[in-house]
Design an enzyme around this catalytic site. Structure first.
Site, PDB file in Angstrom:
ATOM      1  CE  LYS A 179     -10.130  -3.217   4.391  1.00 33.82           C
ATOM      2  NZ  LYS A 179      -9.205  -4.286   4.853  1.00 33.82           N
ATOM      3  CD  GLU A 237      -2.949  -1.128   2.277  1.00 28.87           C
ATOM      4  OE1 GLU A 237      -2.740  -0.374   3.253  1.00 28.87           O
ATOM      5  OE2 GLU A 237      -3.942  -1.877   2.203  1.00 28.87           O
ATOM      6  CD  GLU A 280      -7.905  -1.449  10.207  1.00 27.63           C
ATOM      7  OE1 GLU A 280      -8.009  -2.326   9.331  1.00 27.63           O
ATOM      8  OE2 GLU A 280      -7.491  -0.299   9.965  1.00 27.63           O
TER       9      GLU A 280
END
Length: 422
Positions: free
Chosen positions: A340, A208, A288
């Site tokens: 998502k 990413e 998270e």
């Protein structure tokens, strides 16, 4: 306006792996294409991503990861049901549900269903002469989301250079999206320079776009990013705070949380204490997946002692699933959800989960995946859905900057407000 053609084909994501694209053609000769992403750190409860493992062609050329079956499902099953109908997202998604009524999308593949659903949303927006963001927010200011951006990456995204998946920053003191992004770019570049000065490996860029700098402990990685924040005269915890993606399911083994780099093993109760101390000692505002996807007791136990300012964010815990979100709300397991679309498989159902989360007072973060494409529709969804936060990855890689640049474009060309979720 009527749909005249639906066609799917295989393309490549940012990791060079196959993924699904779908194009919907309308009666005005316009064509609206959507390409879907794919995750590396995937939850067990996500909708099914259909791949061709086991076929001779797939094994020889794509290591079993081709998506010809998903493409065929669009071209032979979905397309005939849509051609000739008026373009409308609800019609398209309802037709897909009729063909495949499973919530896991196991009949068609979530990569097939999402590609058509997204293309349909783009096509309907076009038929109304609207951008995708305006399609979901037709009037008033568009709400540009707060960016949550990777600085350091590890876990499944960067060959385990860190035990956890990402150390990110949230520039919640910024007054505009463009200011927030400029702060992030500066912090990320300084991290690369300081990593090199310390003789650390910085040539590894994660899936990413984060830096794959190795650290033995989570605390050391956090302190390094804090020093980079301070390097620009920004105040940690005031201007910019840390966000961690623990992705703990990846190292939950035999009932223990195994931090291999740190050479430490924790029971669930011990790991609750570890995360509690970590949040206490670092300027962390969001965390998270601190616990494994089915370790519901640890989620609930931590939520009961977590500081009120902390965003306790479920990704693998919820997998953009209505039923899992409802359980989390009932058990008070978290106070935020990662959204998502490819975990769910349909645009309208994904939006329904987000709206349910908002209704329960949850914060929402619309998120990209590690295997992304050059499409920018995620930025429009996050904005049009008033999600308030977006997580795209880092600031390197055109599949990442496509989303950031779309948000910069919306800020420059539309009437907008900048979200302040913290």
């Amino acid at each position: 306006m009527k749909i005249t053609r639906v066609q799917a084909f295989q393309v490549l994501d940012s990791r060079g792996r196959p993924t699904v694209a779908a194009a919907i053609s309308l009666a005005d000769a316009s064509v609206h294409t959507a390409r879907v992403p794919s995750g590396a750190s995937t939850g067990a409860h996500e909708a099914l991503e259909l791949r061709d493992a086991g076929t001779a062609l797939a094994e020889k050329f794509y290591g079993g990861k081709s998506v010809f079956a998903a493409v065929a499902n669009i071209n032979t099953k979905i397309a005939p049901a849509l051609v000739g109908k008026e373009v409308a997202l609800h019609t398209i998604d309802n037709q897909i549900r009729e063909i495949d009524p499973s919530t896991s999308r196991k009949g068609l593949g979530a990569n097939a269903t999402l590609a058509v659903s997204l293309a349909g949303a783009k096509a309907e927006a076009h038929s109304k002469n609207q951008s995708l963001a305006r399609f979901f927010t037709p009037t008033g200011n568009l709400l540009l989301p707060m960016p949550m951006v990777n600085i350091l990456s590890g876990g499944a995204h960067a060959n385990r250079t860190l035990d956890i998946q990402d150390v990110l920053v949230l520039p919640h003191g910024a007054k505009s999206f463009s200011e927030a992004l400029s702060w992030i770019v500066a912090i990320r570049e300084l991290a690369a320079v300081r990593g090199k000065e310390r003789g650390l490996v910085t040539h590894l860029v994660a899936d990413e776009g984060g830096l794959g700098i190795p650290f033995d402990s989570i605390e050391e990685a956090c302190s390094f990013v804090v020093s980079c924040i301070e390097g620009f005269g920004l105040k940690p915890g005031v201007d910019v705070s840390l966000a961690l993606d623990i992705a703990s399911t990846q190292f939950f083994e035999n009932g223990q949380y195994q931090l291999h780099n740190a050479k430490q093993s924790y029971t669930s109760a011990e790991f609750v204490d570890f995360i509690t101390n970590l949040v206490k000692n670092q300027p962390i505002i969001s965390i998270e997946d601190p616990f494994a996807e089915d370790d519901w007791d640890s989620w609930k136990n931590f939520a009961s002692v977590a500081p009120p300012h902390l965003q306790l964010l479920g990704d693998d815990l919820f997998t953009t699933s209505q039923s899992r979100l409802e359980r989390g709300i009932a058990e008070k397991s978290a106070n935020a959800i990662l959204i998502k679309p490819n975990q769910n498989g349909l645009v309208s159902d994904t939006l329904r989960v987000l709206e349910s989360a908002h209704g329960a007072g949850f914060k929402t973060v619309v998120s990209a995946r590690s295997g992304e494409t050059e499409d920018s529709w995620l930025a429009d969804l996050a904005t049009g859905w008033k999600a308030q936060q977006i997580k795209v990855g880092s600031t390197h890689g055109s599949e990442r900057t496509a989303k950031w640049n779309r948000l910069l474009e919306l800020e420059a060309t539309e009437e907008t407000s900048f979200a302040q979720p913290f």
